[in-house]
Design a protein around this motif. Sequence first.
Motif, PDB file in Angstrom:
ATOM      1  N   PHE A  95     -41.900 -69.143  32.944  1.00 57.89           N
ATOM      2  CA  PHE A  95     -41.637 -67.856  32.343  1.00 57.89           C
ATOM      3  C   PHE A  95     -40.830 -67.648  31.384  1.00 57.89           C
ATOM      4  N   GLU A  96     -40.737 -67.052  30.295  1.00 52.77           N
ATOM      5  CA  GLU A  96     -39.766 -66.641  29.462  1.00 52.77           C
ATOM      6  C   GLU A  96     -39.789 -65.072  29.232  1.00 52.77           C
ATOM      7  N   ILE A  97     -38.492 -64.472  29.285  1.00 55.49           N
ATOM      8  CA  ILE A  97     -38.346 -63.062  29.206  1.00 55.49           C
ATOM      9  C   ILE A  97     -37.309 -62.830  28.190  1.00 55.49           C
ATOM     10  N   ASP A  98     -37.401 -61.892  26.908  1.00 53.81           N
ATOM     11  CA  ASP A  98     -36.252 -61.597  26.192  1.00 53.81           C
ATOM     12  C   ASP A  98     -35.851 -60.307  26.515  1.00 53.81           C
ATOM     13  N   ILE A  99     -34.577 -60.129  26.951  1.00 49.74           N
ATOM     14  CA  ILE A  99     -34.090 -58.796  27.300  1.00 49.74           C
ATOM     15  C   ILE A  99     -33.051 -58.347  26.180  1.00 49.74           C
ATOM     16  N   ALA A 100     -33.245 -57.214  25.677  1.00 52.07           N
ATOM     17  CA  ALA A 100     -32.527 -56.610  24.541  1.00 52.07           C
ATOM     18  C   ALA A 100     -31.843 -55.497  25.063  1.00 52.07           C
ATOM     19  N   PHE A 101     -30.560 -54.925  24.734  1.00 49.35           N
ATOM     20  CA  PHE A 101     -30.018 -53.517  25.257  1.00 49.35           C
ATOM     21  C   PHE A 101     -28.926 -53.399  24.422  1.00 49.35           C
ATOM     22  N   THR A 102     -28.427 -52.312  24.260  1.00 50.84           N
ATOM     23  CA  THR A 102     -27.251 -51.635  23.657  1.00 50.84           C
ATOM     24  C   THR A 102     -26.261 -51.460  24.462  1.00 50.84           C
ATOM     25  N   ILE A 103     -25.026 -51.882  24.110  1.00 49.57           N
ATOM     26  CA  ILE A 103     -23.884 -51.436  25.140  1.00 49.57           C
ATOM     27  C   ILE A 103     -23.163 -50.410  24.397  1.00 49.57           C
ATOM     28  N   ASP A 104     -23.336 -48.965  24.871  1.00 48.55           N
ATOM     29  CA  ASP A 104     -22.687 -47.907  24.092  1.00 48.55           C
ATOM     30  C   ASP A 104     -21.141 -47.869  23.995  1.00 48.55           C
ATOM     31  N   PRO A 152     -31.841 -64.082  26.270  1.00 51.91           N
ATOM     32  CA  PRO A 152     -33.222 -64.748  26.637  1.00 51.91           C
ATOM     33  C   PRO A 152     -33.137 -65.462  28.182  1.00 51.91           C
ATOM     34  N   ILE A 153     -34.102 -65.445  28.886  1.00 48.05           N
ATOM     35  CA  ILE A 153     -34.169 -66.022  30.475  1.00 48.05           C
ATOM     36  C   ILE A 153     -35.436 -66.791  30.549  1.00 48.05           C
ATOM     37  N   ALA A 154     -35.503 -67.781  31.274  1.00 46.87           N
ATOM     38  CA  ALA A 154     -36.475 -68.621  31.554  1.00 46.87           C
ATOM     39  C   ALA A 154     -36.472 -69.113  33.294  1.00 46.87           C
ATOM     40  N   PHE A 155     -37.669 -68.881  33.700  1.00 49.18           N
ATOM     41  CA  PHE A 155     -37.605 -69.756  34.996  1.00 49.18           C
ATOM     42  C   PHE A 155     -39.105 -70.224  35.111  1.00 49.18           C
ATOM     43  N   SER A 156     -39.289 -70.973  36.347  1.00 49.55           N
ATOM     44  CA  SER A 156     -40.460 -71.552  36.468  1.00 49.55           C
ATOM     45  C   SER A 156     -40.812 -71.297  37.982  1.00 49.55           C
ATOM     46  N   ILE A 157     -42.027 -71.038  38.094  1.00 52.13           N
ATOM     47  CA  ILE A 157     -42.801 -70.931  39.743  1.00 52.13           C
ATOM     48  C   ILE A 157     -43.646 -71.941  39.773  1.00 52.13           C
ATOM     49  N   LEU A 158     -43.750 -73.010  40.739  1.00 54.80           N
ATOM     50  CA  LEU A 158     -44.501 -73.977  40.788  1.00 54.80           C
ATOM     51  C   LEU A 158     -45.238 -73.813  41.962  1.00 54.80           C
TER      52      LEU A 158
END
Length: 158
Positions: A95-104, A152-158
């Motif tokens: 699984f791959e998730i792209d996290i985006a945010f602003t640091i104010d 981006p983060i990625a992890f695997s579940i087997l």
Amino acid sequence: MKTKITILFAILFISFSFSQTTEIDKPNENSVDVKSPQSEPMGYNRVEVPPLAPNCKAKWKSEKKQKCTREFINNYINRKLNTDLVSELGLTGIFEIDIAFTIDKEGKTKNISATGGPEIMNQNAVEIIQTLPQLSPAMHNGELVEVFYKVPIAFSIL
């Protein structure tokens, strides 16, 4: 444990290979430099003084500050990400998730989004970033600025 090690490895690998810089256009010789209020956040790697995580030192060089803050955010996500949510759904794979945010300008996170993973994991990622400790804000040309950050983060579940 194996899942957490896989997550950590994936975060570190992707963080070092993921670029947040953009090309700066050369100004025309006839252009006039007009200072306008900043409407868009700056790229994380483009600011003179990057946002600073709690354990990072202000006296360090910019590159070391960026690395320290990046590692702080990655480790924070790794500790908090609940991969059991995917297991409970009976899903397996990578699984791959792209996290985006602003640091104010106060060092707080806002405009958080997460895409690419199962919806429950995207929501978990947003919740994690919402609880990220306040950072020291970024500065550019002597002024506080908002900074765009993407991980981006990625992890695997087997």
